[in-house]
Scaffold this motif. Structure first.
Motif, mmCIF file in Angstrom:
data_model
loop_
_atom_site.group_PDB
_atom_site.id
_atom_site.type_symbol
_atom_site.label_atom_id
_atom_site.label_comp_id
_atom_site.label_asym_id
_atom_site.label_seq_id
_atom_site.Cartn_x
_atom_site.Cartn_y
_atom_site.Cartn_z
ATOM 1 N N ILE A 22 -31.639 -73.464 -49.887
ATOM 2 C CA ILE A 22 -31.940 -73.441 -48.512
ATOM 3 C C ILE A 22 -31.297 -74.631 -47.858
ATOM 4 O O ILE A 22 -31.457 -75.805 -48.413
ATOM 5 C CB ILE A 22 -33.529 -73.542 -48.338
ATOM 6 N N GLY A 23 -30.452 -74.569 -46.776
ATOM 7 C CA GLY A 23 -29.809 -75.559 -45.960
ATOM 8 C C GLY A 23 -29.679 -75.279 -44.615
ATOM 9 O O GLY A 23 -30.968 -75.110 -44.105
ATOM 10 N N ILE A 24 -28.576 -75.372 -44.000
ATOM 11 C CA ILE A 24 -28.578 -75.055 -42.595
ATOM 12 C C ILE A 24 -28.913 -73.569 -42.426
ATOM 13 O O ILE A 24 -29.807 -73.052 -41.592
ATOM 14 C CB ILE A 24 -27.382 -75.327 -41.983
ATOM 15 N N ARG A 25 -28.452 -72.716 -43.431
ATOM 16 C CA ARG A 25 -28.933 -71.238 -43.369
ATOM 17 C C ARG A 25 -29.325 -71.156 -44.922
ATOM 18 O O ARG A 25 -29.283 -71.723 -45.837
ATOM 19 C CB ARG A 25 -27.604 -70.291 -43.427
ATOM 20 N N LYS A 26 -30.050 -69.840 -45.161
ATOM 21 C CA LYS A 26 -30.754 -69.437 -46.418
ATOM 22 C C LYS A 26 -29.641 -68.722 -47.187
ATOM 23 O O LYS A 26 -29.133 -67.874 -46.628
ATOM 24 C CB LYS A 26 -32.009 -68.836 -46.031
ATOM 25 N N GLU A 27 -29.564 -69.302 -48.289
ATOM 26 C CA GLU A 27 -28.494 -68.344 -49.315
ATOM 27 C C GLU A 27 -28.786 -67.067 -49.544
ATOM 28 O O GLU A 27 -28.173 -66.128 -49.374
ATOM 29 C CB GLU A 27 -28.516 -69.177 -50.609
ATOM 30 N N PRO A 88 -25.171 -81.788 -51.299
ATOM 31 C CA PRO A 88 -24.682 -82.816 -50.210
ATOM 32 C C PRO A 88 -23.322 -83.255 -50.177
ATOM 33 O O PRO A 88 -22.864 -83.403 -51.115
ATOM 34 C CB PRO A 88 -25.794 -83.875 -50.508
ATOM 35 N N GLY A 89 -22.673 -82.992 -49.075
ATOM 36 C CA GLY A 89 -21.350 -83.516 -49.021
ATOM 37 C C GLY A 89 -20.000 -82.215 -49.382
ATOM 38 O O GLY A 89 -18.867 -82.407 -49.391
ATOM 39 N N GLY A 90 -20.928 -81.072 -50.173
ATOM 40 C CA GLY A 90 -19.904 -80.104 -50.518
ATOM 41 C C GLY A 90 -19.617 -79.315 -49.435
ATOM 42 O O GLY A 90 -20.148 -79.090 -48.333
ATOM 43 N N PHE A 147 -20.661 -73.402 -48.372
ATOM 44 C CA PHE A 147 -21.698 -74.220 -48.808
ATOM 45 C C PHE A 147 -22.979 -74.283 -47.565
ATOM 46 O O PHE A 147 -22.699 -74.332 -46.165
ATOM 47 C CB PHE A 147 -21.787 -75.689 -48.831
ATOM 48 N N CYS A 148 -23.832 -73.679 -47.886
ATOM 49 C CA CYS A 148 -25.013 -73.258 -46.823
ATOM 50 C C CYS A 148 -25.680 -74.374 -46.188
ATOM 51 O O CYS A 148 -26.440 -74.320 -45.441
ATOM 52 C CB CYS A 148 -26.139 -72.322 -47.323
ATOM 53 N N ASP A 149 -25.419 -75.613 -46.973
ATOM 54 C CA ASP A 149 -26.045 -76.986 -46.426
ATOM 55 C C ASP A 149 -24.731 -77.808 -45.737
ATOM 56 O O ASP A 149 -25.037 -78.857 -45.310
ATOM 57 C CB ASP A 149 -26.758 -77.892 -47.369
ATOM 58 N N SER A 150 -23.707 -77.031 -45.545
ATOM 59 C CA SER A 150 -22.503 -77.916 -44.807
ATOM 60 C C SER A 150 -22.240 -77.507 -43.266
ATOM 61 O O SER A 150 -22.307 -76.372 -43.084
ATOM 62 C CB SER A 150 -21.437 -77.505 -45.771
ATOM 63 N N GLU A 151 -22.494 -78.353 -42.442
ATOM 64 C CA GLU A 151 -22.161 -78.249 -41.148
ATOM 65 C C GLU A 151 -20.716 -77.696 -40.603
ATOM 66 O O GLU A 151 -20.802 -76.838 -40.175
ATOM 67 C CB GLU A 151 -22.372 -79.390 -40.202
ATOM 68 N N SER A 152 -19.872 -78.247 -41.454
ATOM 69 C CA SER A 152 -18.366 -77.720 -41.271
ATOM 70 C C SER A 152 -18.389 -76.223 -41.706
ATOM 71 O O SER A 152 -17.706 -75.175 -40.943
ATOM 72 C CB SER A 152 -17.502 -78.388 -41.948
ATOM 73 N N TYR A 157 -19.966 -69.591 -39.024
ATOM 74 C CA TYR A 157 -19.752 -68.783 -40.146
ATOM 75 C C TYR A 157 -19.786 -67.438 -39.828
ATOM 76 O O TYR A 157 -20.798 -66.955 -39.175
ATOM 77 C CB TYR A 157 -20.654 -69.443 -41.429
ATOM 78 N N ASN A 158 -18.973 -66.353 -40.281
ATOM 79 C CA ASN A 158 -19.240 -65.033 -39.869
ATOM 80 C C ASN A 158 -19.206 -64.255 -41.438
ATOM 81 O O ASN A 158 -18.045 -63.946 -41.932
ATOM 82 C CB ASN A 158 -17.803 -64.750 -39.071
ATOM 83 N N PRO A 159 -20.204 -63.859 -41.566
ATOM 84 C CA PRO A 159 -20.612 -63.049 -42.964
ATOM 85 C C PRO A 159 -19.556 -61.870 -43.070
ATOM 86 O O PRO A 159 -19.087 -61.482 -44.220
ATOM 87 C CB PRO A 159 -21.897 -62.642 -42.980
ATOM 88 N N GLU A 160 -19.298 -61.201 -42.051
ATOM 89 C CA GLU A 160 -18.467 -60.167 -41.697
ATOM 90 C C GLU A 160 -17.108 -60.258 -42.212
ATOM 91 O O GLU A 160 -16.397 -59.853 -43.087
ATOM 92 C CB GLU A 160 -18.710 -59.084 -40.667
ATOM 93 N N ARG A 161 -16.546 -61.379 -41.520
ATOM 94 C CA ARG A 161 -15.094 -61.824 -41.916
ATOM 95 C C ARG A 161 -14.936 -62.184 -43.427
ATOM 96 O O ARG A 161 -13.909 -62.009 -44.010
ATOM 97 C CB ARG A 161 -14.495 -62.937 -41.076
ATOM 98 N N VAL A 162 -15.910 -62.953 -43.801
ATOM 99 C CA VAL A 162 -16.020 -63.313 -45.124
ATOM 100 C C VAL A 162 -15.849 -62.044 -46.353
ATOM 101 O O VAL A 162 -15.271 -62.055 -47.088
ATOM 102 C CB VAL A 162 -17.210 -64.255 -45.716
ATOM 103 N N ALA A 163 -16.796 -61.113 -45.891
ATOM 104 C CA ALA A 163 -16.798 -59.810 -46.569
ATOM 105 C C ALA A 163 -15.520 -59.365 -46.565
ATOM 106 O O ALA A 163 -14.692 -58.518 -47.676
ATOM 107 C CB ALA A 163 -18.047 -59.054 -46.182
#
Length: 234
Positions: A22-27, A88-90, A147-152, A157-163
């Motif tokens: 769990i970060g900015i988003r949930k894995e 953190p930092g990843g 990284f779900c805890d990385s702001e960058s 972040y677009n899951p459809e484009r990643v898929a």
């Protein structure tokens, strides 16, 4: 050219006793979004897809084992597990597999496609300690998409484009034709019987019937199942 007829797709975590970071988003949520989009994209090909994600589990080992059993019993040619990292930092995407074979080739191809989306390419890591990589009988690759805890990473972040990037990476290696009407099966699922299970309880749990379970598994006595037995659900 390597041949791919059946692809096992494992949407990481997303089950009791096996939840993600769990970060900015949930894995769990990210894995599910990317995994479902990826499965949907393979509907336009002639590749058979096995969704290896369990419906429930009684332990972490049970969760991992169900994924492996589904792929092995489904006689998949390749196993892909979808994950998102946390540290953190990843930042960026990486592939985990046994290096030196087709899994590494697929991983490199996928990471190159993901890099085109603007995510950092962390490369391929040799991981012989991962259960789903060691216990599958076919080449296996685990992709950490971001990284779900990385702001960058999570900014835009677009899951459809990643898929889509994962899909293209796989198609590039196996020379898969797109936009075809062909066989497709995303629901081939196996369940490992635990203490207290009955066929009726299992049928209720998976929204199927005792009759279907009996037919799929060649069961002669519906009152007789064994702890540790692998039952095909669909």
């Amino acid at each position: 050219m390597e041949k791919l007829n059946t692809l096992a797709i494992d949407i990481g975590h997303n089950v009791n006793f096996d939840t993600g970071a769990i970060g900015i988003r949930k894995e769990d949520e990210l894995n599910m979004e990317v995994g479902k989009e990826l499965i949907d994209k393979f509907k336009a090909t002639n590749i058979n897809v096995i969704n290896c994600t369990p419906y429930n589990a009684i332990s972490l080992h049970d969760s991992l084992n169900q994924r492996v059993v589904a792929a092995n019993k489904g006689k998949a040619d390749f196993f892909l597990s979808i994950h998102h990292n946390s540290c953190p930092g990843g930042r960026g995407a990486e592939g985990l597999c046994l290096t030196g074979g087709i899994a590494e080739q697929v991983g490199i191809s996928i990471l190159n496609e993901i890099e085109e989306l603007g995510l950092y390419n962390r490369g391929i890591k040799n991981r012989r300690d991962l259960f789903v990589i060691n216990q599958t009988i076919m080449p296996a690759l685990l992709i950490e998409c971001a990284f779900c805890d990385s702001e960058s990473d999570m900014n835009g972040y677009n899951p459809e484009r990643v898929a889509g990037a994962i899909f293209n990476g796989i198609c590039n290696v196996f020379d898969i034709e797109k936009d075809l009407s062909g066989s497709f099966n995303e629901n081939q699922v196996y369940y490992n019987v635990v203490k207290g299970d009955t066929l009726y309880k299992i049928a209720q749990k998976f929204n199927t019937t005792v009759e279907s379970l009996v037919e799929l598994n060649g069961i002669k006595d519906e009152n007789l199942i064994y702890v540790g037995e692998d039952l095909r659900i669909k």
